[in-house]
Write an enzyme that holds these catalytic residues in place. Structure first.
Site, PDB file in Angstrom:
ATOM      1  N   ASN A  93       0.806  -1.213   0.000  1.00 15.20           N
ATOM      2  CA  ASN A  93       0.000   0.000   0.000  1.00 15.20           C
ATOM      3  C   ASN A  93       0.845   1.273   0.000  1.00 15.20           C
ATOM      4  O   ASN A  93       0.351   2.333  -0.401  1.00 15.20           O
ATOM      5  CB  ASN A  93      -0.936   0.007   1.222  1.00 15.20           C
ATOM      6  CG  ASN A  93      -1.699   1.305   1.369  1.00 15.20           C
ATOM      7  OD1 ASN A  93      -2.538   1.636   0.541  1.00 15.20           O
ATOM      8  ND2 ASN A  93      -1.395   2.050   2.427  1.00 15.20           N
ATOM      9  N   TYR A 159       3.631   9.365 -10.332  1.00 15.03           N
ATOM     10  CA  TYR A 159       2.750   8.494  -9.548  1.00 15.03           C
ATOM     11  C   TYR A 159       1.920   7.602 -10.467  1.00 15.03           C
ATOM     12  O   TYR A 159       1.790   6.390 -10.238  1.00 15.03           O
ATOM     13  CB  TYR A 159       1.852   9.373  -8.684  1.00 15.03           C
ATOM     14  CG  TYR A 159       0.706   8.695  -7.991  1.00 15.03           C
ATOM     15  CD1 TYR A 159       0.893   8.021  -6.794  1.00 15.03           C
ATOM     16  CD2 TYR A 159      -0.587   8.755  -8.522  1.00 15.03           C
ATOM     17  CE1 TYR A 159      -0.175   7.422  -6.133  1.00 15.03           C
ATOM     18  CE2 TYR A 159      -1.651   8.170  -7.876  1.00 15.03           C
ATOM     19  CZ  TYR A 159      -1.444   7.502  -6.682  1.00 15.03           C
ATOM     20  OH  TYR A 159      -2.504   6.909  -6.039  1.00 15.03           O
ATOM     21  N   LYS A 163       1.883   3.562 -10.763  1.00  9.86           N
ATOM     22  CA  LYS A 163       0.675   2.753 -10.564  1.00  9.86           C
ATOM     23  C   LYS A 163       0.401   1.864 -11.776  1.00  9.86           C
ATOM     24  O   LYS A 163      -0.065   0.727 -11.624  1.00  9.86           O
ATOM     25  CB  LYS A 163      -0.518   3.667 -10.275  1.00  9.86           C
ATOM     26  CG  LYS A 163      -0.451   4.371  -8.928  1.00  9.86           C
ATOM     27  CD  LYS A 163      -0.496   3.402  -7.756  1.00  9.86           C
ATOM     28  CE  LYS A 163      -0.670   4.117  -6.431  1.00  9.86           C
ATOM     29  NZ  LYS A 163      -0.758   3.197  -5.267  1.00  9.86           N
TER      30      LYS A 163
END
Length: 275
Positions: A93, A159, A163
């Protein structure tokens, strides 16, 4: 507290678990009977989260872990195995997200590298360290937190690239680990109400109107999906990306609203506006 107890006797390690989605996921697993190692680069915050789980009657410990450091990722896995005797579930996470510069070409190499190092390489490091123990458990599962940013453009270049990389890593690791009895999946959330949005309630309200289900997500929405993918209920699911996004990627709500508003203003019958 949920009535389901799918994780009795399971040992779970969650990265970035001090707050937000990570903390909600830790609560979900703990409420379902798991022993949880709450890891985070912010150890005092992780300790508060673990203490709150123990107050709920769970077995939980905290461990400081910066997933950008291989030694710390490996130490976190070793701690989980030492504390609980095994490791059954890894939840990747932890992430880093640097705001975009106004012009793409003004972005820095350091920010790009740091976002990828924590978000993508961090999951790689933790999965690599955990895999032998997940194999040994006989019921091992990896669930990684991705994002709709990895599927469609919502800004945050580094980011988003990280991802997207996590979705690829999920597929390739799933293919490698399947014959060893370990399942690997990813949850791709949309906008979720976490501390990252603190003080921005108006922005969240605007965002809610863009979601077909009429609201942004809560950390518990994501935690429920993670628990499902880690559980025996998902025993024949691996290598998948589960979108938990209130319908954001399925329906272009803003486009539909614009077409509807135009039809009302012009008195025309509403169509889909696509030609």
């Amino acid at each position: 507290m949920t009535a389901m107890r799918r994780f009795e006797g399971h040992a779970v390690l969650i990265t970035g678990a001090a707050r937000g989605i990570g903390a909600a996921t830790a609560r979900r697993f703990a409420d379902e009977g798991a022993r949880v190692l709450v890891t985070d680069a912010d150890l005092p915050a992780a300790e508060k989260t673990a203490a709150a789980l123990r107050e709920r009657g769970a077995t939980a410990e905290a461990f400081g872990c910066d997933v950008a450091r291989r030694a710390e990722a490996e130490a976190a896995v070793a701690r989980a195995v030492d504390a609980f005797g095994s490791l059954d579930v890894l939840v990747n996470n932890a992430y880093r997200c640097t705001p975009d510069t106004p012009l793409f070409e003004d972005g820095s190499d350091d920010d790009w590298a740091a976002d990828l190092d924590v978000t993508l390489s961090g999951a790689y490091r933790c999965s690599r360290a955990a895999l032998p123990h997940l194999v040994a458990s006989g019921r091992g599962a990896v669930v990684t937190i991705g994002s709709v940013n990895g599927i469609q453009d919502f800004g945050n270049h580094a980011y988003s690239a990280a991802k997207a990389g996590l979705m690829s890593l999920t597929r390739t690791l799933a293919g490698h680990a399947a014959q060893r009895g370990v399942r690997v999946n990813l949850v791709a959330p949309g906008t979720v109400r976490t501390s990252a949005w603190e003080g921005r309630e108006r922005d969240l309200a605007v965002a809610s109107g863009l979601y077909p289900l009429g609201r942004v997500g809560e950390p518990e929405d994501i935690a429920a999906a993670v628990a499902f993918l880690a559980s025996a209920d998902a025993a024949w699911i691996t290598g998948t990306t589960l979108r938990v996004d209130g319908g954001l990627l399925a329906v272009n709500t803003a486009f539909r609203q614009a077409v509807r508003a135009h039809a009302q203003e012009s008195g025309e019958a509403e169509g889909d506006g696509t030609g």
